[in-house]
Design a protein around this motif. Structure first.
Motif, PDB file in Angstrom:
ATOM      1  N   ALA A 142       0.812  -1.218   0.000  1.00 12.11           N
ATOM      2  CA  ALA A 142       0.000   0.000   0.000  1.00 12.11           C
ATOM      3  C   ALA A 142       0.843   1.265   0.000  1.00 12.11           C
ATOM      4  N   ASP A 143       1.999   1.213   0.671  1.00 12.12           N
ATOM      5  CA  ASP A 143       2.745   2.458   0.884  1.00 12.12           C
ATOM      6  C   ASP A 143       4.107   2.504   0.199  1.00 12.12           C
ATOM      7  N   VAL A 144       4.908   1.463   0.368  1.00 15.21           N
ATOM      8  CA  VAL A 144       6.313   1.546  -0.045  1.00 15.21           C
ATOM      9  C   VAL A 144       6.542   1.163  -1.500  1.00 15.21           C
ATOM     10  N   PHE A 145       5.973   0.059  -1.936  1.00 10.20           N
ATOM     11  CA  PHE A 145       6.198  -0.373  -3.310  1.00 10.20           C
ATOM     12  C   PHE A 145       5.707   0.650  -4.339  1.00 10.20           C
ATOM     13  N   PRO A 146       4.552   1.309  -4.123  1.00 10.16           N
ATOM     14  CA  PRO A 146       4.154   2.355  -5.074  1.00 10.16           C
ATOM     15  C   PRO A 146       5.176   3.493  -5.140  1.00 10.16           C
ATOM     16  N   LEU A 147       5.812   3.820  -4.013  1.00  7.91           N
ATOM     17  CA  LEU A 147       6.837   4.858  -4.020  1.00  7.91           C
ATOM     18  C   LEU A 147       8.043   4.430  -4.847  1.00  7.91           C
ATOM     19  N   ILE A 148       8.413   3.162  -4.744  1.00  7.02           N
ATOM     20  CA  ILE A 148       9.555   2.653  -5.508  1.00  7.02           C
ATOM     21  C   ILE A 148       9.254   2.702  -6.999  1.00  7.02           C
ATOM     22  N   LYS A 149       8.047   2.329  -7.383  1.00  5.16           N
ATOM     23  CA  LYS A 149       7.677   2.389  -8.801  1.00  5.16           C
ATOM     24  C   LYS A 149       7.658   3.833  -9.301  1.00  5.16           C
ATOM     25  N   GLU A 150       7.183   4.737  -8.459  1.00  3.02           N
ATOM     26  CA  GLU A 150       7.168   6.150  -8.833  1.00  3.02           C
ATOM     27  C   GLU A 150       8.591   6.679  -8.963  1.00  3.02           C
ATOM     28  N   TYR A 151       9.476   6.243  -8.067  1.00  2.00           N
ATOM     29  CA  TYR A 151      10.870   6.691  -8.107  1.00  2.00           C
ATOM     30  C   TYR A 151      11.545   6.250  -9.405  1.00  2.00           C
ATOM     31  N   GLU A 152      11.217   5.047  -9.873  1.00  2.00           N
ATOM     32  CA  GLU A 152      11.819   4.571 -11.114  1.00  2.00           C
ATOM     33  C   GLU A 152      11.407   5.443 -12.293  1.00  2.00           C
ATOM     34  N   LEU A 153      10.171   5.935 -12.280  1.00  2.00           N
ATOM     35  CA  LEU A 153       9.666   6.787 -13.368  1.00  2.00           C
ATOM     36  C   LEU A 153      10.113   8.236 -13.220  1.00  2.00           C
ATOM     37  N   ASN A 154      10.085   8.735 -11.979  1.00  2.00           N
ATOM     38  CA  ASN A 154      10.396  10.137 -11.731  1.00  2.00           C
ATOM     39  C   ASN A 154      11.313  10.264 -10.517  1.00  2.00           C
ATOM     40  N   PRO A 155      12.594   9.917 -10.672  1.00  2.00           N
ATOM     41  CA  PRO A 155      13.499   9.939  -9.524  1.00  2.00           C
ATOM     42  C   PRO A 155      13.721  11.344  -8.978  1.00  2.00           C
TER      43      PRO A 155
END
Length: 230
Positions: A142-155
């Motif tokens: 719910a919290d961490v994995f979506p952030l990691i995916k977002e970081y890959e797209l927009n670091p």
């Protein structure tokens, strides 16, 4: 071909030679939560025979390599694919296995707890592990994995810092889950059922051993690969 030495870290060895995890588990060598220290330190701390274990490790690796095994390079796989692999492989396994295994642990506790008092503690440890991992997986998905995916797209540095702060808490939870598994292994004498164990007893111990294997691989992927790549 690589020759492993006492300078290598268990976590790094398992990255290139996944089957090394079997040898490490047999000698109580942590390759996930505590896998980021040289083997020489582990050998000293645990009073292990360095020459014997390194010989076994390198012979196994030589035979395994000759068989032509392909190893997924999780260091280069896109982060979103690694996250999805963890969810669909390791989280899916736990979501299916924890409720089912809970029934077996409870069954042998009720049937044999009076004669085998350690089953009282096993029941407690398993339920603590189950609760810890269920809450942990919800937090990750719910919290961490979506952030990691977002970081890959927009670091960004801000997002990276946010992920690192969250990962510190996740790694602490991994340590707790790992300790619970280790305690379960200890009180069950390495998941070896007693001679008079019934079939349910034996199935429970076999599934607990598989749970340990899956959990250590799961935590290794997160601690030593996913989190370190951010």
């Amino acid at each position: 071909m690589t020759t492993f030495t006492a300078e290598h870290k268990p976590a790094d060895i398992v990255k290139v030679f996944p089957k090394a995890s079997d040898l490490f588990k047999a000698h109580r060598i942590d390759f996930c939560c505590g896998g980021d220290q040289p083997l020489k330190n582990v050998f000293t701390e645990n009073h292990l025979d360095e020459a014997d274990i390194l010989s076994k490790l390198n012979n196994l690796y030589k035979d395994w390599s000759a068989e032509g095994h392909a190893v997924t390079d999780w260091e280069s796989v896109p982060l979103n694919e690694l996250v999805d692999h963890i969810i669909h492989t390791h989280h899916a396994y736990l979501n299916d296995e924890l409720p089912a295994l809970n029934q077996f642990v409870s069954k042998i506790f009720r049937a044999h707890g009076a004669k085998h008092p350690h089953l009282v503690e096993l029941n407690r440890l398993f339920n603590a592990f189950k609760l810890e991992m269920e809450e942990h997986m919800v937090k990750e998905e719910a919290d961490v994995f979506p952030l990691i995916k977002e970081y890959e797209l927009n670091p960004s540095e801000a997002l990276r810092t946010q992920i690192h702060q969250a990962n510190d808490e996740l790694e602490a939870e991994h340590d707790e889950a790992g300790n619970l598994i280790k305690q379960m292994r200890h009180i069950t004498h390495d998941f070896q059922p007693p001679e008079d164990a019934c079939n349910s007893y034996r199935i429970t111990y076999a599934r607990l051993a598989e749970l340990e294997d899956q959990t250590f691989t799961h935590v290794h992927l997160e601690n030593n690969i996913l989190f370190k790549r951010i």
